[in-house]
Design an enzyme around this catalytic site. Structure first.
Site, PDB file in Angstrom:
ATOM      1  CG  HIS A 197      98.579  65.797  48.306  1.00  0.00           C
ATOM      2  ND1 HIS A 197      97.633  66.784  48.168  1.00  0.00           N
ATOM      3  CD2 HIS A 197      99.795  66.417  48.174  1.00  0.00           C
ATOM      4  CE1 HIS A 197      98.230  67.942  47.958  1.00  0.00           C
ATOM      5  NE2 HIS A 197      99.542  67.752  47.966  1.00  0.00           N
ATOM      6  CG  HIS A 235     100.077  72.422  46.268  1.00  0.00           C
ATOM      7  ND1 HIS A 235     101.371  72.557  46.724  1.00  0.00           N
ATOM      8  CD2 HIS A 235     100.068  72.857  44.992  1.00  0.00           C
ATOM      9  CE1 HIS A 235     102.124  73.049  45.748  1.00  0.00           C
ATOM     10  NE2 HIS A 235     101.356  73.238  44.696  1.00  0.00           N
TER      11      HIS A 235
END
Length: 388
Positions: A197, A235
């Site tokens: 991320h 994710h």
């Protein structure tokens, strides 16, 4: 949980004890303070299972600054290196009872308009300059751990590249990732904190430095003309995507829970994001409905593998999250243990020099065994690809 039986040639794993120094303690979600799932026992749980399963252990070297600058901006690196010290000097642990750096203001383009970003004089204001959420706190050991995690990634990439492209007699024969079965060299980087991320100039989502991106850049530097990153975390790896979005030499493919269904990272990870400029066509996202099981998941992974093959990748980075597992109570997906092994097999069957980089997964009771299962799959796939 009993780990899978080791393969004929178990994948070596690279790690560093400094990755234990990151102790965020808390995170703030919708203003509510909650315990952070990023606990030290994540790395301990994985390491313990891998050692019992016979995976050789390699201690990571420190990354060279240029290896980080190949992916991240100098400003972000300096911020992560210094902001906690500035926070302490400002007196926040003593006066406010908060010894972790918690951002409270974010200088977004919407706030600044067309005016340049200025350096805030207050440490509390600077805390949000590079961060994009309130869940990714910085403690006294965060920089040490994040830097050590990238060290694991570059060390694994170095071992794999040397085994793949260094002539015998120049180091390949003694390289622990050289495989006697003739399969492509493989290594696993036990990175903590995770990284997918983290973008070039921003961090969030529990990630500070992008380990998978650093590994890909290291493989490029050491001889691979084209590298594929396959992200199989639950994710979307928004940071990895943005780092390489305009580049033609790195393919980024991701199977993940649909961000449009209300899941992190919310604003990125959609199917129509395919790259830009020189990188047009080098990004492939396959968002899946929440609670998807093995069939849809493996179909998506198979598609990504096909895209990586068509791209002409010469080396592979697998961003391995096991937070899609049905054994994790917080998982948005329902992937079985067999599904994780099959995921590894599909990736391994590309037959490429491969670095597997640890991303998500926080269910301590199953974490180590799930990682070992996925690694066993990668090794099995690589063996299949090596057969005539």
């Amino acid at each position: 949980m009993t780990p899978p039986a080791p393969t004929t040639s178990p994948i070596p794993f690279v790690w560093h004890p400094r990755t234990r120094r990151h102790v965020p303690q808390s995170q703030f979600r919708m203003g509510v303070r909650r315990p952070s799932p990023e606990v030290v026992d994540r790395v301990n749980a994985i390491r313990d299972v891998l050692l019992r399963a016979g995976h050789p252990e390699v201690t990571a070297r420190d990354p060279h600054p240029d290896e980080l600058l190949a992916v991240h901006g100098a400003g972000l690196l300096e911020h992560l290196r210094t902001i906690h010290d500035a926070w302490v000097v400002a007196g926040h642990p003593r006066e406010r009872g908060q010894d972790r750096v918690v951002p409270t203001i974010f200088p977004t383009p919407g706030m600044l308009g067309e005016l340049p970003l200025r350096r805030a004089s207050a440490a509390a204001a600077r805390a949000g300059q590079y961060c994009y959420d309130t869940t990714t706190l910085i403690g006294p050991g965060t920089w040490d751990a994040a830097e050590a995690a990238t060290g694991a990634a570059v060390t694994a990439a170095e071992l794999v590249a040397d085994a793949a492209w260094v002539a015998p007699g120049e180091g390949a024969r003694t390289n622990p990732v050289s495989r006697p079965d003739g399969a492509a060299p493989l290594a696993y980087a036990l990175c903590r904190p995770p990284g997918h991320h983290a973008a070039a100039d921003a961090f969030g989502g529990g990630c500070y430095l992008n380990n998978a991106a650093v590994a890909a850049a290291a493989l490029r530097h050491r001889g691979a003309r084209r590298v594929a990153i396959l992200d199989v975390d639950a994710h979307h790896g928004n940071g990895t995507q943005t780092i390489f979005y305009q580049r033609a030499d790195v393919f980024v493919g991701s199977a993940h829970v649909d961000p449009g269904a209300g899941f992190f990272p919310h604003f990125l990870g959609f199917a129509d994001e395919t790259g830009r400029h020189a990188g047009l066509g080098t990004t492939c996202n396959i968002p899946l409905p929440p609670r998807s099981g093995d069939d849809r998941w493996l179909e998506a992974v198979e598609t990504l593998v096909g895209e990586a093959r068509a791209f002409g990748a010469e080396a592979l980075v697998v961003a391995l999250g096991v937070d899609a597992s049905s054994e994790d109570p917080s998982s948005p997906m329902r992937i079985s243990r067999d599904g994780l092994r099959a995921t590894g097999i599909l990736c391994g069957m590309l037959g490429l020099p491969t670095v597997v980089v640890q991303e998500g997964g926080s269910h301590l009771k199953s974490l180590g065994a799930l990682v070992a299962e996925a690694l066993a799959g990668v090794a099995e796939g690589a063996q299949r690809a090596a057969r005539p």
